[in-house]
Design a protein around this motif. Structure first.
Motif, short mmCIF file in Angstrom:
data_model
loop_
_atom_site.label_atom_id
_atom_site.label_comp_id
_atom_site.label_asym_id
_atom_site.label_seq_id
_atom_site.Cartn_x
_atom_site.Cartn_y
_atom_site.Cartn_z
N THR A 122 -1.22 4.07 -2.07
CA THR A 122 -1.48 4.96 -1.63
C THR A 122 -0.61 5.95 -1.24
OG1 THR A 122 -2.96 3.53 0.25
CG2 THR A 122 -3.87 4.71 -1.40
N GLU B 145 -6.98 5.00 -4.44
CA GLU B 145 -8.12 6.34 -4.91
C GLU B 145 -8.66 6.94 -2.97
OE1 GLU B 145 -9.08 8.85 -6.53
OE2 GLU B 145 -7.98 8.22 -8.11
N HIS B 146 -7.65 7.50 -3.11
CA HIS B 146 -7.88 8.08 -0.61
C HIS B 146 -9.05 8.26 -0.55
CE1 HIS B 146 -3.84 8.79 0.65
NE2 HIS B 146 -4.52 8.42 1.38
N LYS B 147 -10.09 9.04 -1.73
CA LYS B 147 -11.38 9.73 -2.14
C LYS B 147 -12.51 8.56 -1.46
CE LYS B 147 -11.62 14.18 -2.82
NZ LYS B 147 -11.09 14.95 -4.44
N GLU C 58 0.89 -1.47 0.19
CA GLU C 58 -0.01 -0.61 0.09
C GLU C 58 1.01 1.15 0.24
OE1 GLU C 58 -2.40 0.37 2.99
OE2 GLU C 58 -3.41 -1.48 2.19
N ARG D 276 -6.77 -1.64 6.38
CA ARG D 276 -5.46 -0.82 5.41
C ARG D 276 -4.33 -0.74 6.16
NH1 ARG D 276 -4.87 3.49 1.87
NH2 ARG D 276 -6.44 4.79 3.10
N ASN E 209 0.16 8.60 1.84
CA ASN E 209 0.61 9.72 1.85
C ASN E 209 1.60 10.68 1.96
OD1 ASN E 209 -0.62 11.87 3.91
ND2 ASN E 209 0.06 9.73 5.78
N GLN F 128 -11.70 5.35 -0.50
CA GLN F 128 -11.66 4.43 0.87
C GLN F 128 -12.13 4.96 2.32
OE1 GLN F 128 -7.02 3.73 -0.36
NE2 GLN F 128 -7.24 1.72 -0.67
N ILE F 129 -11.28 6.27 2.10
CA ILE F 129 -11.92 6.73 3.43
C ILE F 129 -13.40 7.00 3.14
CG2 ILE F 129 -12.62 9.44 4.24
CD1 ILE F 129 -9.65 10.37 2.92
N GLY G 195 -1.93 6.58 4.34
CA GLY G 195 -3.52 7.55 4.87
C GLY G 195 -3.71 6.45 5.16
N PHE H 27 -7.59 9.27 8.68
CA PHE H 27 -7.52 10.34 8.50
C PHE H 27 -8.72 11.02 9.11
CE2 PHE H 27 -10.15 6.71 7.22
CZ PHE H 27 -11.93 7.72 6.73
#
Lengths: 402, 249, 247
Positions: free
Chosen positions: A99, C39-41, A95, B153, A101, C43-44, B137, B140
């Motif tokens: 993704t 995609e972060h969005k 990851e 994750r 950060n 997953q969020i 990430g 959040f």
């Protein structure tokens, strides 16, 4: 799993001094995370030693040039392993590429690592060895012939023009490589130095201290390997090379020592809120590993030895012995440095009111045995690399012409 | 155009586009420049007020939290906990976690200068160090300002635990992922109070929308002198304390 | 321009090819990874949904009031009016969904109430606290106190029923023989609505001077000259009346 862990933590709870936040009882970054910066430090240090030859034209160190590169590669290959093993979910490690950060220093790991491995070390080694690889593959038999052939990508071009080109590329890569090596290890220091919650870690000097201790440990390791491997092969140790390396080691240790002393004095002089608990930490928990091993055995003693060598003209054998002792002490000292940073930084509470204890596991995945395996593995890989890329082959005949 | 020129132009184009794109991203690292993440007007921004002078240290909140959120019962894992402070006349400070008072020193009453309880939990920082450091990430801030962890994750690297100045995070012993207070996100989204607030017998904890015009939380913020924990770290906590003692860290 | 361009040796092109292949593999892998993984969005959003969907264990007081109106009405006027039902009865979401099968416990033994009401020096002043050892030993609390409206069965005779911390302090001080009411005038209503009707406190220096002034006839008290001793202060600005210093 849980009952075992509960017992262990309950045992630890009894040893807590003062007050710690309840979630702080467990030391989260264990021995494996001590090993990780130690390994990357060796990589960066060995590489910087190698670059002395190419960029700064230090001719004396030439005999260890290839050995340093291979050492750097062997340790770099293993470097992510302790990180991976310590993750709660190693299978999710990918990851970090999917993704990342971008605000996280740690997310940069994947990229810094890939950059350093692919674009610096592998490329440099490839260009350095290419000419020899071609020659070897012509002389050898199966299977080495084929291994070398594949590595050369079946190219046989060893014309003067091609070789000259290679040399230029190597120089360019080394020039890129130095900042990259700085980046690789400086960034490990940044991971710790940027944690504002932790006053033991949080310091701008952290990346720089990491870097210089990396250089110290890297040079010391190459000296050690050189002094072991060469007699093993029945060859003679090149004393001018050894002296030169030791001299670089000496300067690096002085810089490292001054930086750490500066950090120490600065903290003491500023005496911020955390100074009381940090003093407690150093006296109660880190006395042996910090004062005795890191400072006394790992720095002052080798420094003293090297000063003596510089002052008096000892004969070769005694010098060798003293160098040998010094580099081993330095390795011990640098490992201890990593220990004091990583484990030390977690043994005091962020409430600044108490200390906890680290009990190393023996077996378990984050235990001593795993750590030892991870520490031995690079040497096995190095042995293999020395088989595939013998660093003592043709003595770069074309270098003299340049 | 020869090859070299072409390569150079292409390369510089790629680099400049990339640089422009990432410049904003890079600047976002600086909290002052980062856009306020809780920007959506219709969404509430949750916060909590804690009135220290009302806390009786009964520990109902800790127990309720563990039940509501499946926090392991062992006394090493807490989403919220209560600290007992005893400041002695000689100036020494003794702190205990009330859920685990074994082996703690009992101070004779005549030696006590002052004493009180302090409930602690995740501060749901507006500028959360834990979110900043997560490499993948997986943690959040939601639009409502609640810091959550994606347990599907989280890789379990524990950098966030190191980065939290308040010790509010722990590694869940069976899930092997970071875990923390969510303000009972599943409850507040349905209009219920967080479990700790629900069961608090003395209203020492006050929960609400920081943007609301009139609410217990707004009144709390109007009537009290407030403080947050470790303000010098610039984490901008959304949990504020009334009557907070200087010894509390 | 053209002669500046060096003709690269052929092994460089081979190397370049390897890199291209490598890059190609990465791009290919990337292509096959579903967008939701990257995609972060997305997953969020899915995390938020997952969090929202988590099981509720505490139903909330208003849920209890729907069926248990009687207790709720008793409670809403008593001292426990701000208390949630589940503070004592435990999580009851299960009970709301299956009222016959799942019954929340009702703590009836002497262990439970002292969780809040046992004397503890760290508890805030004025919070009703008892000494569980001395306070009507062995009797369950509910024999005297109705937990939904826990006013004492009779109005407490002594202040220490609620103000144990002052009593304890005073007990070991020179003021041990003084009654609370010597200094505090306590309206009868204070015992019923302690928060809204407060006892008085002395307001003047002369009040203390009645015992501690030089002219005082009260025996065995420390005497000071009220005219010169700390004239601009009231006594309790320096001395703590519940445990005045002996020196």
């Amino acid at each position: 799993m849980i009952p075992q862990m509960t017992d262990k933590l309950a045992e630890l709870l009894k040893q807590v001094m003062g007050y710690i936040y309840p979630n702080e009882i467990e030391i989260h970054w264990s021995i494996l995370i001590v090993v990780y910066p130690y390994l990357t430090g060796l990589v960066a240090g060995a590489f910087i030693l190698a670059s002395l030859v190419k960029v700064f034209n230090v001719k004396e160190v030439q005999p260890t040039y290839k050995l340093s590169l291979l050492t750097a590669l062997a340790f770099l290959i293993v470097a992510p392993l302790p990180l991976l093993l310590h993750l709660g979910h190693p299978t999710r490690a990918y990851e970090i590429y999917l993704t990342p950060n971008l605000h996280s220093a740690m997310a940069m790991f994947g990229f810094v690592y890939a950059w350093y491995l692919m674009l610096v070390l592998l490329l440099e080694i490839w260009f350095v060895y290419r000419q020899e690889l071609v020659l070897w593959s012509e002389q050898e038999k199966f299977p080495m012939k084929w291994i070398h052939k594949i590595i050369t990508l079946f190219s046989k071009d060893v014309s003067q023009r091609a070789v000259d080109f290679d040399r230029k590329v190597v120089k360019a890569i080394t020039i890129i490589g130095i900042p990259s090596a700085f980046l690789l290890h400086g960034y490990v220091g940044f991971i710790f130095g940027s944690v504002k919650a932790n006053p033991w870690w949080s310091s701008v000097l952290m990346p720089i201290v990491f870097l210089f201790s990396a250089i110290v440990s890297g040079i010391a390791l190459v000296i050690l390997l050189y002094m072991i491997i060469i007699p093993f092969r029945g060859e003679k140790i090149d004393m001018s090379c050894l002296d030169k390396m030791a001299s670089f080691l000496f300067y690096a240790v002085i810089v490292d020592f001054s930086l750490e002393l500066l950090d120490f004095i600065h903290r003491l002089y500023e005496s911020e809120e955390s100074i009381k608990i940090l003093t407690e930490l150093v006296i109660n928990k880190l006395f042996v590993s910090l004062f005795i091993i890191q400072v006394l055995l790992g720095m002052i003693l080798p420094l003293g030895i090297m000063v003596l060598i510089k002052l008096f003209k000892f004969d070769q054998e005694l010098r060798k012995l003293l160098y040998f002792v010094s580099v081993i002490l330095i390795q011990l000292g640098i490992f201890s440095t990593r220990w004091n940073v990583v484990i030390g930084g977690q043994m005091f509470s962020k409430s600044f009111r108490g200390l906890t204890t680290y009990k190393m596991e023996l077996m378990g995945i984050e235990g001593l045995i795993t750590a030892l395996v991870v520490l031995v593995l690079p040497f096995l890989i190095l042995a293999l690399l020395l088989k595939i890329f013998p660093p003592w082959g043709i003595k770069e005949p074309r270098l003299e012409k340049a | 155009m020869d090859r070299r020129n072409f390569l150079r132009k292409t390369l510089s184009f790629i680099i400049s586009v990339g640089a422009l794109g990432s410049l904003k991203e890079i600047l976002n690292i600086i909290p002052a420049i980062a856009e306020v993440k809780n920007g959506e007007l219709t969404k509430p921004v949750y916060g909590m007020g804690i009135q220290i002078d009302k806390c009786i240290g009964c520990g109902r909140c800790v127990e309720a939290c563990k039940i509501e959120n499946d926090v392991p019962q062992e006394p090493f894992f807490f989403r919220t906990w209560v600290e007992k402070y005893v400041i002695k006349k000689d100036g020494t400070v003794i702190v205990q976690n009330i859920a685990n008072e074994t082996g703690a020193e009992t101070v004779p009453e005549k030696d006590i200068l002052r004493s009180f309880f302090v409930p602690k939990l995740c501060n749901q920082c507006a500028n959360p160090p834990c979110v900043q450091v997560c490499p993948v990430g997986a943690t959040f801030s939601t639009e409502e300002g609640v810091v959550l962890v994606d347990e599907k994750r989280c890789i379990g690297c524990r950098y966030c635990i190191q980065a939290c100045p308040y010790g509010a995070r722990y590694l869940h012993p069976t899930k092997k992922t970071a875990d923390k207070c969510t303000f009972c996100y599943h409850r507040i989204e349905k209009g219920l109070l967080p479990a700790c607030v629900e069961v608090c017998p003395t209203q020492a904890r006050i929960f609400g929308d920081l943007k609301s015009m009139a609410s217990p939380l707004v009144r709390f913020k109007r009537m009290n002198k407030l403080h947050v924990l470790k303000p010098y770290l610039n984490t901008e906590p959304k949990v504020s304390y009334a009557d907070l003692d200087g010894e509390v860290r | 321009m053209k002669n500046l361009l060096p003709k690269l040796p052929e092994h460089i092109f081979r190397l370049f090819l390897v890199f291209l292949v490598f890059l190609g593999v990465i791009l290919l892998v990337r292509f096959f990874i579903p967008n939701s993984f990257r995609e972060h969005k997305v997953q969020i959003a899915s995390t938020v949904e997952r969090e929202k969907a988590r099981e509720i264990k505490f139903a909330g007081t208003s849920a209890c009031a729907v069926c248990h109106e009687e207790q709720y009405n008793i409670k809403k006027n008593g001292y426990h009016k701000n208390l949630s039902c589940e503070t004592c009865h435990g999580p009851a979401q299960g009970h709301t969904e299956n009222p016959t099968e799942i019954k929340p416990p009702a703590p009836r033994d002497r262990k439970f109430c002292p969780v809040c009401h046992a004397y503890n020096a760290s508890r805030p002043i004025g919070f009703p606290q008892i000494n569980p050892v001395a306070h009507n030993p062995l009797q369950p609390c509910i024999t005297c106190h109705e937990p939904h409206d826990p006013k004492p069965p009779e109005t407490p005779r002594e202040c220490k029923a609620c103000h144990g911390e002052f009593e304890r302090t005073k007990e070991v001080s020179p003021h041990v023989l003084l009654k609370c009411t010597t200094c505090h005038v306590t309206p009868a209503l204070h015992k019923v609505t302690p928060w809204s009707v407060r006892p008085s406190k002395p307001t003047t220096r002369e009040f203390c001077g009645r015992c501690h002034g030089q002219e005082s006839t009260v025996a065995k008290t420390a005497k000071v000259d009220m005219a010169s001793h700390g004239e601009k202060y009231v006594c309790w600005q320096c001395h703590y009346p519940h445990a005045p210093e002996v020196r």
